[in-house]
Design a protein around this motif. Structure first.
Motif, PDB file in Angstrom:
ATOM      1  N   GLY A  10       0.837  -1.195   0.000  1.00 30.03           N
ATOM      2  CA  GLY A  10       0.000   0.000   0.000  1.00 30.03           C
ATOM      3  C   GLY A  10       0.866   1.237   0.000  1.00 30.03           C
ATOM      4  N   GLY A  11       0.225   2.374  -0.068  1.00 26.59           N
ATOM      5  CA  GLY A  11       0.928   3.643  -0.041  1.00 26.59           C
ATOM      6  C   GLY A  11       1.331   4.021   1.377  1.00 26.59           C
ATOM      7  N   ALA A  12       2.023   5.134   1.500  1.00 21.37           N
ATOM      8  CA  ALA A  12       2.448   5.630   2.805  1.00 21.37           C
ATOM      9  C   ALA A  12       1.225   5.910   3.674  1.00 21.37           C
ATOM     10  CB  ALA A  12       3.288   6.888   2.633  1.00 21.37           C
ATOM     11  N   ALA A  13       1.289   5.484   4.932  1.00 23.30           N
ATOM     12  CA  ALA A  13       0.234   5.729   5.920  1.00 23.30           C
ATOM     13  C   ALA A  13      -1.125   5.178   5.490  1.00 23.30           C
ATOM     14  CB  ALA A  13       0.145   7.219   6.244  1.00 23.30           C
ATOM     15  N   SER A  14      -1.118   4.104   4.704  1.00 22.47           N
ATOM     16  CA  SER A  14      -2.361   3.512   4.217  1.00 22.47           C
ATOM     17  C   SER A  14      -3.005   2.563   5.220  1.00 22.47           C
ATOM     18  CB  SER A  14      -2.096   2.743   2.915  1.00 22.47           C
ATOM     19  OG  SER A  14      -1.215   1.655   3.168  1.00 22.47           O
ATOM     20  N   ASP A  79       7.038 -22.762  14.373  1.00 19.33           N
ATOM     21  CA  ASP A  79       5.710 -22.365  14.842  1.00 19.33           C
ATOM     22  C   ASP A  79       5.529 -20.854  14.875  1.00 19.33           C
ATOM     23  OD1 ASP A  79       7.480 -21.986  16.934  1.00 19.33           O
ATOM     24  OD2 ASP A  79       6.100 -22.685  18.473  1.00 19.33           O
ATOM     25  N   GLU A  80       6.541 -20.096  14.472  1.00 21.78           N
ATOM     26  CA  GLU A  80       6.430 -18.643  14.420  1.00 21.78           C
ATOM     27  C   GLU A  80       5.858 -18.199  13.083  1.00 21.78           C
ATOM     28  OE1 GLU A  80       9.735 -16.320  16.952  1.00 21.78           O
ATOM     29  OE2 GLU A  80      10.580 -17.516  15.330  1.00 21.78           O
ATOM     30  N   VAL A  81       5.176 -17.077  13.125  1.00 26.77           N
ATOM     31  CA  VAL A  81       4.813 -16.357  11.912  1.00 26.77           C
ATOM     32  C   VAL A  81       5.597 -15.046  11.967  1.00 26.77           C
ATOM     33  CG1 VAL A  81       2.977 -15.260  10.579  1.00 26.77           C
ATOM     34  CG2 VAL A  81       2.520 -17.399  11.807  1.00 26.77           C
ATOM     35  N   ALA A  82       6.348 -14.770  10.915  1.00 27.46           N
ATOM     36  CA  ALA A  82       7.209 -13.591  10.872  1.00 27.46           C
ATOM     37  C   ALA A  82       6.536 -12.465  10.101  1.00 27.46           C
ATOM     38  CB  ALA A  82       8.547 -13.928  10.229  1.00 27.46           C
ATOM     39  N   LEU A  83       6.746 -11.261  10.593  1.00 30.93           N
ATOM     40  CA  LEU A  83       6.347 -10.060   9.877  1.00 30.93           C
ATOM     41  C   LEU A  83       7.607  -9.285   9.553  1.00 30.93           C
ATOM     42  CD1 LEU A  83       4.418  -7.934   8.778  1.00 30.93           C
ATOM     43  CD2 LEU A  83       4.126  -7.092  11.109  1.00 30.93           C
ATOM     44  N   LEU A  84       7.919  -9.159   8.272  1.00 32.41           N
ATOM     45  CA  LEU A  84       9.053  -8.358   7.827  1.00 32.41           C
ATOM     46  C   LEU A  84       8.504  -6.990   7.459  1.00 32.41           C
ATOM     47  CD1 LEU A  84      11.879  -9.496   5.451  1.00 32.41           C
ATOM     48  CD2 LEU A  84      11.035  -7.171   5.480  1.00 32.41           C
ATOM     49  N   ASP A  85       8.867  -5.979   8.253  1.00 30.84           N
ATOM     50  CA  ASP A  85       8.345  -4.628   8.042  1.00 30.84           C
ATOM     51  C   ASP A  85       9.516  -3.662   8.031  1.00 30.84           C
ATOM     52  OD1 ASP A  85       6.688  -2.452   7.771  1.00 30.84           O
ATOM     53  OD2 ASP A  85       5.663  -2.721   9.682  1.00 30.84           O
ATOM     54  N   CYS A  86       9.929  -3.161   6.879  1.00 32.06           N
ATOM     55  CA  CYS A  86       9.263  -3.410   5.619  1.00 32.06           C
ATOM     56  C   CYS A  86      10.294  -3.568   4.509  1.00 32.06           C
ATOM     57  CB  CYS A  86       8.266  -2.306   5.311  1.00 32.06           C
ATOM     58  SG  CYS A  86       8.937  -0.778   4.670  1.00 32.06           S
ATOM     59  N   ALA A  87       9.851  -4.136   3.400  1.00 29.35           N
ATOM     60  CA  ALA A  87      10.729  -4.344   2.249  1.00 29.35           C
ATOM     61  C   ALA A  87      11.202  -3.013   1.668  1.00 29.35           C
ATOM     62  CB  ALA A  87      10.003  -5.161   1.179  1.00 29.35           C
ATOM     63  N   THR A  88      10.400  -1.980   1.802  1.00 28.63           N
ATOM     64  CA  THR A  88      10.771  -0.675   1.267  1.00 28.63           C
ATOM     65  C   THR A  88      11.940  -0.069   2.035  1.00 28.63           C
ATOM     66  OG1 THR A  88       8.503  -0.355   0.553  1.00 28.63           O
ATOM     67  CG2 THR A  88       9.883   1.617   0.682  1.00 28.63           C
ATOM     68  N   MET A  89      11.900  -0.173   3.361  1.00 30.25           N
ATOM     69  CA  MET A  89      13.028   0.329   4.162  1.00 30.25           C
ATOM     70  C   MET A  89      14.273  -0.500   3.879  1.00 30.25           C
ATOM     71  SD  MET A  89      12.054   3.007   5.708  1.00 30.25           S
ATOM     72  CE  MET A  89      13.478   3.246   6.725  1.00 30.25           C
ATOM     73  N   TRP A  90      14.103  -1.827   3.759  1.00 30.38           N
ATOM     74  CA  TRP A  90      15.237  -2.701   3.425  1.00 30.38           C
ATOM     75  C   TRP A  90      15.857  -2.269   2.096  1.00 30.38           C
ATOM     76  CZ3 TRP A  90      15.688  -5.883  -0.856  1.00 30.38           C
ATOM     77  CH2 TRP A  90      16.823  -6.697  -0.875  1.00 30.38           C
ATOM     78  N   LEU A  91      15.013  -2.030   1.095  1.00 21.83           N
ATOM     79  CA  LEU A  91      15.508  -1.621  -0.213  1.00 21.83           C
ATOM     80  C   LEU A  91      16.212  -0.266  -0.126  1.00 21.83           C
ATOM     81  CD1 LEU A  91      15.687  -2.126  -3.278  1.00 21.83           C
ATOM     82  CD2 LEU A  91      13.508  -0.912  -3.483  1.00 21.83           C
ATOM     83  N   THR A  92      15.647   0.663   0.609  1.00 22.98           N
ATOM     84  CA  THR A  92      16.283   1.966   0.808  1.00 22.98           C
ATOM     85  C   THR A  92      17.677   1.789   1.403  1.00 22.98           C
ATOM     86  OG1 THR A  92      14.153   3.059   1.113  1.00 22.98           O
ATOM     87  CG2 THR A  92      16.091   4.189   2.002  1.00 22.98           C
ATOM     88  N   ASN A  93      17.777   0.954   2.429  1.00 25.29           N
ATOM     89  CA  ASN A  93      19.076   0.695   3.068  1.00 25.29           C
ATOM     90  C   ASN A  93      20.069   0.118   2.064  1.00 25.29           C
ATOM     91  OD1 ASN A  93      17.854   1.495   5.465  1.00 25.29           O
ATOM     92  ND2 ASN A  93      17.436  -0.602   6.104  1.00 25.29           N
ATOM     93  N   VAL A 120       4.943 -12.782   6.501  1.00 25.44           N
ATOM     94  CA  VAL A 120       4.158 -11.679   5.951  1.00 25.44           C
ATOM     95  C   VAL A 120       5.136 -10.527   5.729  1.00 25.44           C
ATOM     96  CG1 VAL A 120       2.294 -10.026   6.360  1.00 25.44           C
ATOM     97  CG2 VAL A 120       2.074 -12.399   7.180  1.00 25.44           C
ATOM     98  N   ILE A 121       5.115  -9.955   4.536  1.00 20.36           N
ATOM     99  CA  ILE A 121       6.002  -8.836   4.211  1.00 20.36           C
ATOM    100  C   ILE A 121       5.175  -7.604   3.885  1.00 20.36           C
ATOM    101  CG2 ILE A 121       7.767  -7.934   2.638  1.00 20.36           C
ATOM    102  CD1 ILE A 121       8.728 -10.765   2.192  1.00 20.36           C
ATOM    103  N   VAL A 122       5.537  -6.490   4.522  1.00 24.96           N
ATOM    104  CA  VAL A 122       4.930  -5.189   4.219  1.00 24.96           C
ATOM    105  C   VAL A 122       5.830  -4.489   3.207  1.00 24.96           C
ATOM    106  CG1 VAL A 122       4.327  -2.929   5.160  1.00 24.96           C
ATOM    107  CG2 VAL A 122       3.889  -5.003   6.495  1.00 24.96           C
ATOM    108  N   THR A 123       5.218  -3.878   2.211  1.00 21.13           N
ATOM    109  CA  THR A 123       5.971  -3.142   1.205  1.00 21.13           C
ATOM    110  C   THR A 123       5.132  -1.975   0.691  1.00 21.13           C
ATOM    111  OG1 THR A 123       7.357  -3.387  -0.783  1.00 21.13           O
ATOM    112  CG2 THR A 123       5.259  -4.584  -0.763  1.00 21.13           C
ATOM    113  N   ASN A 124       5.809  -0.955   0.187  1.00 24.73           N
ATOM    114  CA  ASN A 124       5.120   0.233  -0.310  1.00 24.73           C
ATOM    115  C   ASN A 124       4.911   0.160  -1.815  1.00 24.73           C
ATOM    116  OD1 ASN A 124       5.865   1.071   2.331  1.00 24.73           O
ATOM    117  ND2 ASN A 124       5.790   3.185   1.668  1.00 24.73           N
ATOM    118  N   GLU A 125       3.754   0.635  -2.236  1.00 27.31           N
ATOM    119  CA  GLU A 125       3.497   0.857  -3.658  1.00 27.31           C
ATOM    120  C   GLU A 125       3.954   2.275  -3.966  1.00 27.31           C
ATOM    121  OE1 GLU A 125       3.140   1.042  -7.245  1.00 27.31           O
ATOM    122  OE2 GLU A 125       2.503  -0.891  -6.454  1.00 27.31           O
ATOM    123  N   VAL A 126       4.937   2.395  -4.837  1.00 30.81           N
ATOM    124  CA  VAL A 126       5.492   3.716  -5.130  1.00 30.81           C
ATOM    125  C   VAL A 126       5.301   4.124  -6.587  1.00 30.81           C
ATOM    126  CG1 VAL A 126       7.206   3.579  -3.279  1.00 30.81           C
ATOM    127  CG2 VAL A 126       7.816   2.792  -5.569  1.00 30.81           C
ATOM    128  N   GLY A 127       4.630   3.311  -7.361  1.00 30.93           N
ATOM    129  CA  GLY A 127       4.509   3.592  -8.789  1.00 30.93           C
ATOM    130  C   GLY A 127       3.286   4.377  -9.193  1.00 30.93           C
TER     131      GLY A 127
END
Length: 174
Positions: A10-14, A79-93, A120-127
């Motif tokens: 989603g977009g920023a603050a969505s 038995d864990e469920v992971a949330l990677l938040d976020c792919a956009t910050m990772w890419l920026t880094n 579960v991965i959170v990522t930003n739509e920037v296009g």
């Protein structure tokens, strides 16, 4: 039940992070938060601290890994469920470090393929915006679009969040 890989975009603050957290909370009591943000200024330090406090109070195990989430993914419990938040910050880094982006993406995708639990991965739509005026911003927008497409291709569930409302793009909600 969540599939092995879910993408929330989603977009920023969505509301995408809130929605992703809810998906993970509903999926398991064993929750791993893989955080990729870096504190570049006081505002970001305060935001990170607030998020850390909220997660600790809610039973999340947190791994802070701005550059290499693959290690956290492969080391997670089955038995864990992971949330990677976020792919956009990772890419920026990755882009700002001026390292080998292709190698970093390969490592991320290898980590995802070897993760013993669901992710579960959170990522930003920037296009959806205008074409950026500078080369770095255009490079980032292109790289983010390609990363999102690669993630969505591998995912069993892809949900976009707009104004806090989820819309399934691929797969079926649990």
């Amino acid at each position: 039940m969540l599939p092995d890989l879910t993408i929330v975009i989603g977009g920023a603050a969505s509301g995408k992070s809130d929605y992703a957290e809810r998906l993970v909370r509903e999926a398991s009591d064993q929750r791993l938060y893989i955080a990729t943000a870096q504190a570049w200024d006081d505002e970001m330090r305060a935001k990170i601290q607030a998020h850390q406090n909220a997660r600790a109070a809610d039973g999340w195990r947190t791994v802070e890994t701005p550059m290499d989430p693959a290690n956290a993914l492969t080391a997670m419990a089955t038995d864990e469920v992971a949330l990677l938040d976020c792919a956009t910050m990772w890419l920026t880094n990755q882009i700002l470090s001026e390292g080998d982006l292709d190698a970093a993406k390969r490592a991320l995708f290898e980590g995802l393929s070897q993760a013993p639990g669901r992710v579960v991965i959170v990522t930003n739509e920037v296009g959806a915006g205008i074409v950026p005026e500078n080369a770095l911003a255009r490079r980032f927008r292109e790289a983010q679009g390609l990363l999102n497409r690669d993630l969505a291709e591998r995912a069993g569930l892809v949900v976009t969040v707009i104004a806090g409302l989820p819309l399934v793009l691929k797969g079926t909600l649990p």
